[in-house]
Design an enzyme around this catalytic site. Structure first.
Site, PDB file in Angstrom:
ATOM      1  N   ASN A 112       1.388   0.909  -5.932  1.00  0.00           N
ATOM      2  CA  ASN A 112       2.186   0.130  -6.882  1.00  0.00           C
ATOM      3  C   ASN A 112       1.340  -0.731  -7.824  1.00  0.00           C
ATOM      4  O   ASN A 112       1.738  -0.972  -8.953  1.00  0.00           O
ATOM      5  CB  ASN A 112       3.240  -0.714  -6.153  1.00  0.00           C
ATOM      6  CG  ASN A 112       2.648  -1.738  -5.215  1.00  0.00           C
ATOM      7  OD1 ASN A 112       1.517  -1.566  -4.740  1.00  0.00           O
ATOM      8  ND2 ASN A 112       3.381  -2.779  -4.947  1.00  0.00           N
TER       9      ASN A 112
ATOM     10  N   GLU B 252      -5.628 -12.391   1.063  1.00  0.00           N
ATOM     11  CA  GLU B 252      -6.397 -12.042  -0.122  1.00  0.00           C
ATOM     12  C   GLU B 252      -6.314 -13.240  -1.066  1.00  0.00           C
ATOM     13  O   GLU B 252      -5.445 -14.103  -0.930  1.00  0.00           O
ATOM     14  CB  GLU B 252      -5.843 -10.775  -0.775  1.00  0.00           C
ATOM     15  CG  GLU B 252      -6.080  -9.573   0.128  1.00  0.00           C
ATOM     16  CD  GLU B 252      -5.718  -8.233  -0.476  1.00  0.00           C
ATOM     17  OE1 GLU B 252      -4.805  -8.163  -1.311  1.00  0.00           O
ATOM     18  OE2 GLU B 252      -6.356  -7.236  -0.083  1.00  0.00           O
TER      19      GLU B 252
ATOM     20  N   GLU C 123      -2.031  -6.103   4.262  1.00  0.00           N
ATOM     21  CA  GLU C 123      -1.061  -6.584   3.264  1.00  0.00           C
ATOM     22  C   GLU C 123       0.089  -5.597   3.274  1.00  0.00           C
ATOM     23  O   GLU C 123      -0.002  -4.510   2.702  1.00  0.00           O
ATOM     24  CB  GLU C 123      -1.713  -6.637   1.870  1.00  0.00           C
ATOM     25  CG  GLU C 123      -2.853  -7.629   1.748  1.00  0.00           C
ATOM     26  CD  GLU C 123      -2.377  -9.079   1.706  1.00  0.00           C
ATOM     27  OE1 GLU C 123      -1.153  -9.328   1.713  1.00  0.00           O
ATOM     28  OE2 GLU C 123      -3.249  -9.969   1.686  1.00  0.00           O
TER      29      GLU C 123
END
Ligand code: NAD
Length: 490
Positions: A155, A464, A252
């Site tokens: 994405n 992150e 993630e």
């Protein structure tokens, strides 16, 4: 685009894969093949890890300031090629060209700049264990892990590659990165700009392929850590596979995040936040606030404004500057989103708007879904529990803060959340009580590089961005120093 299958990038150069296999990446809008890409074999992954280990020794021996300079030059290289990268992301991922320059390219460059600036600051601590000059003391060294394996989702392919590479490289690691097989192209530009910026050969490598190649990375004994972005189920598999060699993982993963709209919120802002939380990038964003809890007193007003704005969204060719929403990533994902919509209707949720293909004949047969809004009071529906990863928002009424927090926190995932209210005391109280890695007050889905990003519960591990990211790409060595004599009991 070229007909020659795109190779791998190993040891600072393009290198043909030895598998003999290729896969095609498609333009989601036209359905055409954009490029063929060579699949890495186990031998190629080995070569990439060997090159990374060699490059890492050279890279880690450089000072943080030197590493920072290289990353800063790479960021400039990205900015110089902004239009080209943005266009490629729109072609390969179907994302509107309205979005990709800023959300994909600038966000990647920002990340390199941020960690370039932090590179010279990475260090340990030092403490004396007594008062006198002859007291023992210790210091810590914050060391790179070695070779980090990066595995990306489709994405935000360029952004994800930058978000993984920048902190890892700033800290002196090397990386072997595998993009998602749906969007394998933009990472070559990152490899190029890093090389041109002076990154030693082998410090950033690209291998290509699907789950099989991903598993080669998680299994490889030469890789110290996996940084993964993707679905919850895949993340669990990555963690389980990494256990065999006791790799650390940053995961993630997905979510089903809540956005809470209280009765005192600025309702236009609330609707803007709900739209940002659901329809940007065709709804294919991990943090999306797909469960929009609206106070019952303002439900009708919110829904009326929401429907008017959702129905005014322009769908079309991602390369047309007027397009606000493009196609979903693939026909398979399109079918999956439509199946979720069908099930939600069958389960009794009320379809308020959208729910299928747009009327525009120019878009017929392409994987488009109109911005879709459901309304229900039943949090137990699959619609309210499963990540759909498309432009599908569910609006749920609530009456009371405790009640809505219990409902918001009821799922096993906890990536993000949002609260819309003018009452700042309530905003911070709700932010504190939401079980989420990221909470937005009076906005949604803004992710500056300075702010740590990641999930809680089954939405992930590690962070992150922000200084926090550096903790996940380094390890601490403690060094004890004895200035006196050794006192041994025997
Ligand atoms: P996915 O899990 O299907 O694939 C992600 C990557 O993992 C791909 O590169 C794939 O080839 C690889 N892979 C698949 N199986 C593997 C295995 N067993 N071992 C190692 N690698 C494997 O996810 P996707 O469909 O590409 O992306 C969509 C998902 O990503 C959504 O759930 C979304 O929420 C999540 N996502 C999360 C974040 C975040 O930062 N939290 C960001 C973007 C996307």
């Amino acid at each position: 685009m070229t007909d020659i299958p795109r190779p791998l990038f190993i040891g600072g150069a393009l290198r043909a894969a030895t598998s003999g296999e290729t896969f095609a990446t498609h333009n989601p809008y036209s359905g055409e093949v954009l490029a063929h890409v060579q699949v890495a074999s186990a031998e190629d992954v080995d070569a990439a890890v060997t090159a990374a280990a060699q490059g890492q020794r050279v890279w880690a021996a450089m000072s943080g300031a030197e590493r920072g300079r290289v990353l800063m030059r790479a960021a400039l290289g990205i900015r110089a090629r902004r239009d080209e990268i943005a266009r490629l992301e729109s072609l390969d991922g179907g994302k509107p060209i309205q979005e990709t320059p800023e959300a994909d390219v600038d966000s990647g460059a920002d990340c390199l700049e941020y960690f370039a600036s932090l590179a010279p600051t990475i260090g340990g601590e030092c403490q004396a264990l007594g008062e006198g000059g002859d007291a023992p003391w210790f210091y810590t060294r914050r060391e790179p892990l070695g070779v980090v394996g990066g595995i990306g989702a489709w994405n935000y392919p360029f952004q994800i590659a930058c978000w993984k590479a920048a902190p890892a490289l700033a800290a002196g690691n090397a990386m072997v990165f595998k993009p998602a097989e749906q969007t394998p192209l933009s990472v070559y530009i990152l490899a190029e700009v890093l090389s041109e910026a002076g990154l030693p050969d082998g410090v950033f490598n690209v291998v290509q392929g699907g789950a099989r190649v991903g598993r080669m990375l998680t299994a490889h004994p030469g890789i110290a850590k996996i940084s993964f972005t993707g679905e919850v189920g895949t993340g669990k598999a990555v963690m389980a596979d990494s256990a065999a060699t006791l790799k650390t993982v940053t995961l993630e993963l997905g979510g089903k995040s809540p956005l809470l709209i209280f009765e005192d919120a600025d309702l236009d802002d609330a609707v803007s936040a709900a739209i940002l939380a659901n329809f940007y990038t065709q709804g294919q964003i991990c943090t999306n606030g797909t469960r929009v809890f609206v106070h019952a007193d303002v439900m009708d007003d919110v829904l009326a404004r929401l429907v008017a704005r959702a129905e005014a969204i322009t769908l079309g060719d991602p390369l047309d500057p007027a397009t606000q929403m493009g196609p979903l990533i693939s026909p398979e994902h399109h079918a999956s989103v439509l199946a979720h919509i069908k099930r939600a209707k069958a389960d009794g949720a009320t379809l308020v708007t959208g729910g299928g293909a747009p009327d525009d004949p120019a878009l017929a047969g392409k994987p488009f879904v109109r911005p879709t809004v459901f309304r229900t009071e039943d949090d137990g529906l699959a619609l309210c529990r499963q990540e759909i990863f498309g432009p599908v928002m569910t609006v749920l009424p609530f009456r009371d803060e405790d009640e809505v927090l219990a409902r918001a926190n009821s799922l096993p995932v906890g990536l993000a959340g949002g609260v819309m209210t003018r009452d700042m005391t309530r905003a911070h109280r709700v932010a504190a009580r939401l079980e989420a890695g990221v909470v937005w007050i009076n906005t949604y889905n803004i992710t500056p590089v300075e702010m740590p990003f990641g999930g809680v519960k089954q939405s992930g591990l590690g962070r992150e961005n922000g200084r926090a990211a550096l903790e996940h790409v380094t390890r601490i060595k403690s060094v004890y120093v004895e200035p006196g004599h050794v006192e041994a009991p025997y």
